[in-house]
Design a protein around this motif. Structure first.
Motif, PDB file in Angstrom:
ATOM      1  N   LYS A  34      20.842  31.146  66.566  1.00 55.19           N
ATOM      2  CA  LYS A  34      21.642  32.235  65.997  1.00 55.19           C
ATOM      3  C   LYS A  34      20.784  33.293  65.324  1.00 55.19           C
ATOM      4  O   LYS A  34      21.298  34.171  64.628  1.00 55.19           O
ATOM      5  CB  LYS A  34      22.633  31.665  64.966  1.00 55.19           C
ATOM      6  CG  LYS A  34      23.597  30.620  65.531  1.00 55.19           C
ATOM      7  CD  LYS A  34      24.518  31.195  66.576  1.00 55.19           C
ATOM      8  CE  LYS A  34      25.525  30.175  67.049  1.00 55.19           C
ATOM      9  NZ  LYS A  34      26.426  30.701  68.084  1.00 55.19           N
ATOM     10  N   ALA A  35      19.460  33.226  65.482  1.00 54.71           N
ATOM     11  CA  ALA A  35      18.588  34.205  64.837  1.00 54.71           C
ATOM     12  C   ALA A  35      18.828  35.589  65.416  1.00 54.71           C
ATOM     13  O   ALA A  35      19.187  35.726  66.594  1.00 54.71           O
ATOM     14  CB  ALA A  35      17.129  33.800  65.021  1.00 54.71           C
TER      15      ALA A  35
ATOM     16  N   LEU B  48      10.190  32.450  66.584  1.00 51.70           N
ATOM     17  CA  LEU B  48      10.110  32.363  68.050  1.00 51.70           C
ATOM     18  C   LEU B  48      10.701  33.614  68.692  1.00 51.70           C
ATOM     19  O   LEU B  48      10.158  34.146  69.663  1.00 51.70           O
ATOM     20  CB  LEU B  48      10.838  31.116  68.543  1.00 51.70           C
ATOM     21  CG  LEU B  48      10.776  30.841  70.046  1.00 51.70           C
ATOM     22  CD1 LEU B  48       9.334  30.717  70.507  1.00 51.70           C
ATOM     23  CD2 LEU B  48      11.554  29.581  70.386  1.00 51.70           C
ATOM     24  N   VAL B  49      11.827  34.102  68.151  1.00 53.18           N
ATOM     25  CA  VAL B  49      12.425  35.338  68.658  1.00 53.18           C
ATOM     26  C   VAL B  49      11.458  36.505  68.493  1.00 53.18           C
ATOM     27  O   VAL B  49      11.241  37.303  69.419  1.00 53.18           O
ATOM     28  CB  VAL B  49      13.750  35.634  67.931  1.00 53.18           C
ATOM     29  CG1 VAL B  49      14.268  37.022  68.309  1.00 53.18           C
ATOM     30  CG2 VAL B  49      14.797  34.590  68.264  1.00 53.18           C
ATOM     31  N   LYS B  50      10.839  36.609  67.320  1.00 49.85           N
ATOM     32  CA  LYS B  50       9.911  37.716  67.065  1.00 49.85           C
ATOM     33  C   LYS B  50       8.707  37.650  68.003  1.00 49.85           C
ATOM     34  O   LYS B  50       8.218  38.676  68.468  1.00 49.85           O
ATOM     35  CB  LYS B  50       9.455  37.680  65.608  1.00 49.85           C
ATOM     36  CG  LYS B  50      10.551  38.048  64.619  1.00 49.85           C
ATOM     37  CD  LYS B  50      10.030  38.015  63.193  1.00 49.85           C
ATOM     38  CE  LYS B  50      11.112  38.441  62.197  1.00 49.85           C
ATOM     39  NZ  LYS B  50      10.613  38.396  60.802  1.00 49.85           N
ATOM     40  N   ARG B  51       8.226  36.426  68.270  1.00 48.83           N
ATOM     41  CA  ARG B  51       7.068  36.283  69.158  1.00 48.83           C
ATOM     42  C   ARG B  51       7.388  36.800  70.559  1.00 48.83           C
ATOM     43  O   ARG B  51       6.610  37.543  71.155  1.00 48.83           O
ATOM     44  CB  ARG B  51       6.642  34.820  69.251  1.00 48.83           C
ATOM     45  CG  ARG B  51       5.401  34.618  70.122  1.00 48.83           C
ATOM     46  CD  ARG B  51       5.184  33.177  70.490  1.00 48.83           C
ATOM     47  NE  ARG B  51       6.133  32.705  71.492  1.00 48.83           N
ATOM     48  CZ  ARG B  51       6.038  32.971  72.779  1.00 48.83           C
ATOM     49  NH1 ARG B  51       5.071  33.738  73.250  1.00 48.83           N
ATOM     50  NH2 ARG B  51       6.933  32.489  73.630  1.00 48.83           N
ATOM     51  N   ILE B  52       8.567  36.424  71.060  1.00 48.35           N
ATOM     52  CA  ILE B  52       8.932  36.838  72.422  1.00 48.35           C
ATOM     53  C   ILE B  52       9.137  38.350  72.490  1.00 48.35           C
ATOM     54  O   ILE B  52       8.733  38.998  73.452  1.00 48.35           O
ATOM     55  CB  ILE B  52      10.200  36.081  72.860  1.00 48.35           C
ATOM     56  CG1 ILE B  52       9.870  34.588  73.045  1.00 48.35           C
ATOM     57  CG2 ILE B  52      10.778  36.667  74.140  1.00 48.35           C
ATOM     58  CD1 ILE B  52      11.062  33.725  73.350  1.00 48.35           C
ATOM     59  N   LYS B  53       9.731  38.944  71.463  1.00 42.69           N
ATOM     60  CA  LYS B  53       9.992  40.384  71.486  1.00 42.69           C
ATOM     61  C   LYS B  53       8.704  41.203  71.374  1.00 42.69           C
ATOM     62  O   LYS B  53       8.678  42.371  71.747  1.00 42.69           O
ATOM     63  CB  LYS B  53      10.959  40.758  70.367  1.00 42.69           C
ATOM     64  CG  LYS B  53      12.344  40.148  70.535  1.00 42.69           C
ATOM     65  CD  LYS B  53      13.324  40.637  69.492  1.00 42.69           C
ATOM     66  CE  LYS B  53      13.748  42.058  69.771  1.00 42.69           C
ATOM     67  NZ  LYS B  53      14.811  42.523  68.870  1.00 42.69           N
ATOM     68  N   LYS B  54       7.628  40.592  70.867  1.00 47.35           N
ATOM     69  CA  LYS B  54       6.345  41.285  70.777  1.00 47.35           C
ATOM     70  C   LYS B  54       5.530  41.179  72.056  1.00 47.35           C
ATOM     71  O   LYS B  54       4.518  41.859  72.196  1.00 47.35           O
ATOM     72  CB  LYS B  54       5.528  40.717  69.612  1.00 47.35           C
ATOM     73  CG  LYS B  54       6.073  41.075  68.237  1.00 47.35           C
ATOM     74  CD  LYS B  54       5.203  40.453  67.145  1.00 47.35           C
ATOM     75  CE  LYS B  54       5.750  40.771  65.752  1.00 47.35           C
ATOM     76  NZ  LYS B  54       4.933  40.142  64.696  1.00 47.35           N
TER      77      LYS B  54
END
Length: 366
Positions: free
Chosen positions: A143-144, A101-107
């Motif tokens: 905490k990711a 989810l973190v990676k999706r938002i940062k992309k």
């Protein structure tokens, strides 16, 4: 960038375990990955030592001195390798879903994509999307690596899109209007668009401070904006007194007119509540609505009873309607919150909530 630093440190730790296990090639791989994420000095030193050792040996391993050394090295290498792989594949403090989810938002390239809504999204759609993502992405829960920056991006996206004027400007000019910001800053501002409040303050407005704020740092305005604000403050100080007087003039005029009119306006004919002045209780002929008048009421208004009682009933029904609307709105809000959060007790409380004004109004109509 802070999230990348955390990931870089984790890669260095894994590389050190591979070095202890004698797996130098894998250690070099993780050190290179760490340097790509964040230029840690420790990673540079370790990588330089490994490359120098590899060059001096021609890429080979030094021969062990005896068979016992081979067995000890083999056993130690196997244990350390398993621990390193377990640590890499099974992080204890966050799930794979949280990291994805973190990676999706940062992309994401724009605010609509961050919140997962279309450009036609209503205010209600934006609130629902923000509530869901903010609960999943708050750094005290997720905490990711990179969760803090992703949380800021969500808050800033909602803050801009929920403001009609900022949203209109964002839709017209797009997210890439200002390239002067640093990469780390543009991770959540997308071209210089910032909300008026910090992501943590916005979260507390929605959830009443559901998580402690220790894990999140508030982002600050740029130094240029701070100096600009001070410049305009100094320029306007000399005019502040005159401007304040102009702003207060309409209010002072209204106060004066109100005081003046009080000398010429007579008291109302009736009151819906008993007071020292309105002490005599009466009831309307049609709906039996109680109201209160002065002691000298009857001889003074003898020929206007129908008009007066009609005004009493209209005022009474108007009050009931206003109270009924507030009672229904409160009950509907309770029901919505109970369904949204799956709270059975709150749902029962909403079902049991009484609406006496609505009941009285229905009784009058029937």
């Amino acid at each position: 960038m802070d999230g990348n630093k955390d990931e870089s440190i984790r890669c260095v730790n894994i590389a050190q375990k591979f070095i202890a296990a004698g797996e130098n090639e894998k250690a070099i791989k993780f050190l290179n990955k760490a340097l790509r994420l964040y230029p840690l000095e420790k990673a540079k030193v370790l990588l330089n030592d490994l490359q120098n050792n590899e060059g001096g040996r021609g890429g080979g391993e030094p021969p062990p001195k005896n068979a016992e050394g081979i067995r000890q090295r083999t056993r130690g290498g196997t244990d350390q390798k398993e621990k390193a792989e377990n640590q890499e594949n099974e992080p204890a403090d966050y799930t794979q879903e949280q990291l994805q989810l973190v990676k999706r938002i940062k992309k994401c390239k724009d605010y609509y994509e961050i919140l997962g809504v279309s450009k036609e999204a209503t205010e209600t759609d934006l609130k629902k999307a923000y509530r869901k993502l903010a609960l999943q992405m708050h750094p005290d829960k997720n905490k990711a690596p990179g969760a803090t920056e992703a949380f800021k991006a969500i808050g800033n996206a909602f803050s801009v899109l929920s403001d009609p004027s900022k949203r209109k400007k964002y839709d017209v000019y797009g997210p890439e209007t200002d390239t002067s910001h640093s990469h780390a800053h543009s991770d959540y501002t997308h071209g210089g668009y910032e909300g008026d409040i910090s992501p943590e303050e916005l979260f507390n407005m929605f959830f009443g401070g559901g998580f402690p704020s220790s894990g999140t740092t508030h982002y600050r305005r740029s130094r240029h904006a701070h100096h600009t604000h001070n410049f305009y403050t100094r320029d306007t100080q000399s005019e502040s007194g005159y401007t304040l007087f102009l702003q207060l003039t309409p209010i002072l005029l209204l106060i004066f007119l109100s005081i003046l009119s009080s000398f010429f306006v007579s008291d109302p004919v009736f009151s819906m509540h008993r007071t020292d002045k309105y002490s005599v209780e009466r009831k309307t002929y049609n709906l039996k609505i109680p109201y209160y008048v002065k002691e000298d009421f009857r001889p003074e208004y003898k020929g206007e009873m129908r008009r007066i009682e009609r005004n009493v009933e209209e005022e009474y029904i108007g009050q009931l309607r206003g109270n009924c609307w507030r009672e229904r709105s409160y009950k509907e809000n309770l029901l919505w919150k109970a369904r949204n959060y799956g709270d059975a007790k709150l749902y029962q409380r909403a079902q049991d909530y009484q609406t006496p004004s609505c009941d009285q109004l229905q009784k009058l109509y029937s």
